[in-house]
Design a protein around this motif. Structure first.
Motif: not given
Lengths: 210, 332
Positions: A52-53, A55-62, A138-141, B108-111
């Motif tokens: 999910e991290f 995916g969201m970063i992809m959405l925000i940046i790209y 997110t923590h793992a990355i 969700i985790n990344v709210g």
């Protein structure tokens, strides 16, 4: 699992169709919109596999930043006209060999990746990193990025910074004869700098400077 | 059957969230106009219903019965898609806002990243509308808006990093729970101010409403829109403003937590506290609209890139150093 599969096929179908439409559509702005649709469906796929991290970063940046600038440039330039010239002119064949070489390279890279994944399934499990599956990704990355790979991470940041400064230097030009607003001098102006009291002699008047 | 029951229960929850949001958007438009009028010593909308409360309803009815005009030279598909995109994006982001520890549609985790991503997608409705209208004023408005929203997103992102440093999680409920003893508005007060101003710019509110500056661009990207499509832009815009207020209250004002953990206050449900905080921020938004003149465009860009960005970046370094030195980093 059924719903999962259905959603996977919906998103991947949208991704593939919009990727084809990016190259096929005549209008350049439409191409960029299809590119955005592609990015969004790919980030949905990322979220579906639990990243999910990413995916969201992809959405925000790209989608949120890069594609906006794409759109900006494409809308401002009259690219549609230029493209028609390319298609009608004889020299258009110049671009085809370069495109063919690049697409062949990408094609073979994809074959290597898929082949490695299909014929050596233990590739994924044989990686050197031990990622704790109990923490969120997110923590793992974060744990990996800022410990083991901090130098590479910093280096990539430096490269991006250099690219940014390079772009600014390349497009920077100092035009002469342009009046610039200096906030400091504006704010630090005193009453005595701007206003002058003059005793006007009778029947003489005052000569102004400008 | 199992899937159907899941779909029905989720639809029920979604309706239970979205209908109040839409009604409150209508009310908030009335409140905005009322506050604006009171500051300027006017009456504002006070005719329809008690105190003019039904004014927005009357307006909505008016828009519904007006003809939707699609310009013949416009790009029709994108022209129709633009208000839909604006409205959808403004509504889907409410899914992650926590109204209490359990009352949240999608925990969700990344709210916070989801909120940030959706609010950064909001610019597309405006760009699409402006470009598809195939007219000069909407296009200029769209270009202005794109540059403005991208610039101020950067500082909002950095401010979110500030908060995340203190929390150690991207989950919105974790962010609220981390403020149990101290709301972040106190230690991070400068960031709260910058967040507020950036939120004004991000939602194209005055004094940063250059994309729709009526004196120069007619109505910016909305110029060619009419009837229900215009109303959808309008609803989306106000839903976005409410969302920014909700984001501000979750990040800085303790979300659904009550201000004091004492008897009469802590029995009031969290949703009420969140709504009160959103209202407080919205009244500030409305007051700013009434009392501050519009910025010039280059000043707007200067404020975003040369003042807010360095300031919030410096504050990230400060927060990180402070937390590290006093061993307060939220490492789990």
């Amino acid at each position: 699992m059924l719903a999962h599969a259905i959603f996977f096929y919906i998103f991947s179908l949208i991704a593939i169709v919009s990727a084809i439409m990016v190259t096929v559509s005549k209008n350049t702005v439409h191409s960029v919109f299809f590119l955005i649709l592609d990015f969004i469906s790919i980030s949905c796929l990322f979220i579906m596999i639990g990243a999910e991290f990413l995916g969201m970063i992809m959405l925000i940046i790209y989608v949120g930043a890069v594609a906006v600038l794409f759109l900006f440039v494409v809308m401002m330039l009259n690219v549609a006209q230029q493209k028609n010239q390319w298609f009608s002119a004889r020299e258009s064949s110049k671009h085809i060999p370069v495109g063919l070489i690049i697409s062949t390279i990408i094609f073979f890279e994809l074959i290597i990746v898929i082949g490695g994944w299909k014929y050596k399934p233990d590739l994924v499990s044989s990686m050197s990193l031990n990622i704790d599956s109990s923490i969120s990704n997110t923590h793992a990355i974060g744990y990996v990025l800022y410990t083991d790979y901090i130098h590479i991470f910093q280096l990539s940041g430096m490269i991006l910074l250099v690219a940014m400064i390079g772009a600014i230097v390349l497009t920077f030009r100092q035009r002469s004869g342009v009046k610039r607003q200096s906030y400091f001098s504006q704010i630090s102006r005193e009453r005595s700098d701007g206003v002058e009291l003059i005793d006007v002699p009778s029947n003489k008047g005052v000569k102004s400077d400008d | 059957m199992e899937y159907l029951s899941i779909i029905f229960s989720e639809t029920y929850k979604i309706l239970f969230l979205l209908v109040p949001v839409l009604v409150s958007v209508a009310m908030i438009v009335w409140l905005d106009r009322r506050i604006w009028a009171f500051v300027q010593k006017r009456q504002g909308p006070n005719v329809v219903g008690p105190f003019g409360l039904l004014q927005s309803l009357a307006d909505a009815l008016k828009y519904m019965f007006k003809e939707v005009i699609i310009p013949s030279s416009s790009n029709k598909v994108i022209f129709i898609l633009a208000p839909i995109v604006t409205m959808t994006l403004a509504l889907i982001s409410w899914a992650v806002i926590p109204f209490s520890a359990t009352q949240v549609l999608a925990d969700i985790n990344v709210g916070i990243l989801y909120l940030f991503a959706v609010s950064s997608l909001g610019v597309y409705g405006i760009i699409m509308g402006g470009w598809a209208s195939n007219s000069k004023y909407p296009f200029l408005g769209a270009i202005r808006s794109a540059a403005q929203m991208v610039s101020y997103e950067v500082s909002i992102g950095v401010i979110i990093i500030n908060v995340l440093l203190c929390v150690g999680s991207l989950n919105l409920n974790d962010i609220v729970m981390a403020q149990e003893s101290l709301w972040f508005v106190i230690p991070l007060f400068p960031m709260f101010v910058i967040f507020f101003i950036s939120a004004l710019a991000e939602t194209n509110r005055p004094p940063f409403d250059l994309p729709e500056a009526e004196a120069e661009l007619v109505a910016g990207y909305q110029t060619e829109y009419s009837g229900m499509m215009y109303a959808m832009f309008w609803l989306g815009e106000y839903a976005n403003i409410l969302l920014m207020c909700a984001m501000g209250s979750v990040l800085f004002l303790g979300g659904w937590l009550s201000p004091i953990d004492l008897f009469p206050f802590n029995v009031i449900p969290g949703a009420i506290w969140l709504i009160l905080k959103i209202l407080l921020l919205f009244i500030l938004f409305a007051l700013v609209k009434a009392i501050v003149p519009r910025y010039r465009y280059d000043q707007l860009m200067r404020l975003g890139w040369k003042i807010f960005l360095p300031l919030s970046l410096t504050w990230v370094v400060l927060t990180a150093s402070f937390l590290f030195y006093f061993n307060l980093l939220p490492i789990n």
